[in-house]
Design an enzyme around this catalytic site. Structure first.
Site, mmCIF file in Angstrom:
data_model
loop_
_atom_site.group_PDB
_atom_site.id
_atom_site.type_symbol
_atom_site.label_atom_id
_atom_site.label_comp_id
_atom_site.label_asym_id
_atom_site.label_seq_id
_atom_site.Cartn_x
_atom_site.Cartn_y
_atom_site.Cartn_z
ATOM 1 N N ASN A 7 20.456 29.749 -3.001
ATOM 2 C CA ASN A 7 20.828 28.344 -3.195
ATOM 3 C C ASN A 7 20.170 27.502 -2.102
ATOM 4 O OD1 ASN A 7 22.289 25.891 -2.749
ATOM 5 N ND2 ASN A 7 23.822 26.615 -4.198
ATOM 6 N N ASP A 9 20.325 24.149 -1.678
ATOM 7 C CA ASP A 9 20.920 22.809 -1.476
ATOM 8 C C ASP A 9 20.782 22.307 -0.037
ATOM 9 O OD1 ASP A 9 21.778 23.055 -4.061
ATOM 10 O OD2 ASP A 9 23.905 23.239 -3.572
ATOM 11 N N HIS A 10 21.009 23.230 0.921
ATOM 12 C CA HIS A 10 21.095 22.748 2.303
ATOM 13 C C HIS A 10 19.741 22.486 2.949
ATOM 14 C CE1 HIS A 10 25.263 22.601 1.931
ATOM 15 N NE2 HIS A 10 25.396 23.883 1.718
ATOM 16 N N HIS A 43 22.333 22.739 -6.806
ATOM 17 C CA HIS A 43 23.464 21.971 -7.345
ATOM 18 C C HIS A 43 23.078 20.500 -7.324
ATOM 19 C CE1 HIS A 43 28.106 21.114 -7.018
ATOM 20 N NE2 HIS A 43 27.529 20.432 -7.988
ATOM 21 N N ARG A 45 24.413 17.260 -7.539
ATOM 22 C CA ARG A 45 25.744 16.635 -7.514
ATOM 23 C C ARG A 45 25.650 15.214 -8.039
ATOM 24 N NH1 ARG A 45 29.419 19.736 -3.943
ATOM 25 N NH2 ARG A 45 30.906 18.117 -4.416
ATOM 26 N N ARG A 49 24.035 13.915 -3.005
ATOM 27 C CA ARG A 49 24.082 13.978 -1.537
ATOM 28 C C ARG A 49 23.011 14.893 -0.954
ATOM 29 N NH1 ARG A 49 29.647 17.294 -0.547
ATOM 30 N NH2 ARG A 49 30.470 15.608 -1.798
ATOM 31 N N HIS A 50 22.547 15.875 -1.734
ATOM 32 C CA HIS A 50 21.464 16.731 -1.215
ATOM 33 C C HIS A 50 20.319 16.822 -2.219
ATOM 34 C CE1 HIS A 50 24.021 19.658 -3.244
ATOM 35 N NE2 HIS A 50 24.809 19.862 -2.210
ATOM 36 N N GLU A 69 23.375 24.311 -10.994
ATOM 37 C CA GLU A 69 24.823 24.098 -10.910
ATOM 38 C C GLU A 69 25.093 22.627 -11.157
ATOM 39 O OE1 GLU A 69 26.117 25.212 -7.046
ATOM 40 O OE2 GLU A 69 25.566 27.289 -7.289
ATOM 41 N N THR A 99 32.094 21.212 0.153
ATOM 42 C CA THR A 99 31.404 22.113 -0.765
ATOM 43 C C THR A 99 32.358 22.378 -1.936
ATOM 44 O OG1 THR A 99 30.322 24.279 -0.993
ATOM 45 C CG2 THR A 99 32.197 24.177 0.509
ATOM 46 N N THR A 100 31.866 23.055 -2.979
ATOM 47 C CA THR A 100 32.710 23.306 -4.153
ATOM 48 C C THR A 100 33.937 24.115 -3.726
ATOM 49 O OG1 THR A 100 30.598 23.536 -5.294
ATOM 50 C CG2 THR A 100 32.583 24.022 -6.560
ATOM 51 N N GLU A 150 30.685 33.079 -12.995
ATOM 52 C CA GLU A 150 30.393 33.355 -11.590
ATOM 53 C C GLU A 150 31.746 33.338 -10.887
ATOM 54 O OE1 GLU A 150 27.371 31.008 -9.560
ATOM 55 O OE2 GLU A 150 28.348 31.404 -7.633
ATOM 56 N N HIS A 183 29.758 32.206 -3.201
ATOM 57 C CA HIS A 183 30.443 31.240 -2.340
ATOM 58 C C HIS A 183 30.995 31.920 -1.098
ATOM 59 C CE1 HIS A 183 32.246 27.543 -1.027
ATOM 60 N NE2 HIS A 183 31.591 26.940 -2.003
ATOM 61 N N GLY A 184 30.530 31.450 0.045
ATOM 62 C CA GLY A 184 31.019 31.961 1.322
ATOM 63 C C GLY A 184 30.479 33.343 1.699
ATOM 64 N N GLY A 205 23.919 30.596 -0.405
ATOM 65 C CA GLY A 205 23.188 29.468 0.159
ATOM 66 C C GLY A 205 23.327 29.328 1.652
#
Ligand code: PXP
Length: 230
Positions: A7, A9-10, A43, A45, A49-50, A69, A99-100, A150, A183-184, A205
């Site tokens: 991922n 995104d960041h 993702h 959004r 934002r990213h 996403e 985050t989600t 997922e 996630h995480g 990510g």
């Protein structure tokens, strides 16, 4: 062998912090692929934002699988039908969240999701629902016709139950669903999730991008593949 979706995104988060043209997620996605990524996840959004719309268009042109996403909105449906990613993962979205936070509440929007999923699948896009490890949510995912789920591993990553995730994977597979997770997940907690029979892909990510600041993205992805398979 279990796949890794990276991922990005960041990378876009960093760029948007200064509203510069760099770092470029599409360019760096190629580094992730060189490090062994089996696909790219982003993702888009609603608040942009990213990741930006143009990033998704450029990511789609890369010779790799793209998992988009997005929230189940009409705006995102139009974008997905135009860009045609390999997979759409439907996620819940709240403007204020960092985050989600949780999985999609599929069980309380069966009718809406059934129509939405059908529209994407008619266009040849595989649909996955990002859900918490709860029986009623995976049953709902099967009911709305999604091919994949997922599983949200955020609770596991904060010290929660691995057994709970395993049991849900098992139930999902029995319902005919294919299973990803994410996630995480990080270099220390990924292995037990990667070892669950039936999990096909992990979407990771933050930990990879954070590690990339030290060792570069190619190496960070390579290390994650190693941590998954060790
Ligand atoms: N999967 C989904 C559906 C997500 O929304 C996210 C966060 O964007 C991830 C995986 C990756 O989570 P993390 O950045 O914590 O690895």
């Amino acid at each position: 062998m279990i796949r890794l979706g990276v991922n990005i995104d960041h990378i876009a988060t960093l760029r948007q912090a200064r509203l510069e043209g760099f770092p470029d997620p599409a360019l760096l996605a190629e580094e992730a692929i060189a490090g062994g990524a089996d696909g790219i996840v982003c993702h888009l959004r609603e608040d942009r934002r990213h990741v930006q719309d143009d990033d998704v268009i450029r990511l789609r042109k890369l010779p790799t699988r793209l998992d988009l996403e997005m929230a189940a909105t009409s705006e995102m449906l139009k974008i997905a039908l135009k860009i045609k990613p390999d997979m759409v993962t439907l996620v819940p979205e709240k403007r204020q969240e960092i985050t989600t936070e949780g999985g999609l509440n599929a069980a309380n929007q069966l009718k809406k999701l059934k129509l939405y999923v059908a529209k994407l699948q008619r266009a040849g896009i595989i649909v996955s629902l990002f859900v918490d490890p709860e029986s009623k949510q995976i049953a709902a995912a099967a009911k709305v016709g999604a091919k994949f789920i997922e599983i949200h591993t955020g609770e596991y990553a904060r010290g929660g139950s691995l057994v709970k995730v395993k049991q849900i994977v098992d139930k999902a597979v029995k319902l005919g669903l294919r299973v990803n997770a994410g996630h995480g997940l990080d270099y220390d907690n990924v292995k037990p999730i990667a070892a669950i029979p039936g999990v096909e892909e992990l979407n990771i990510g933050f930990s990879i991008i954070a590690r990339a600041v030290i060792v570069g993205l190619r190496q960070a992805v390579k290390e994650m593949k190693g941590a998954m398979e060790k």
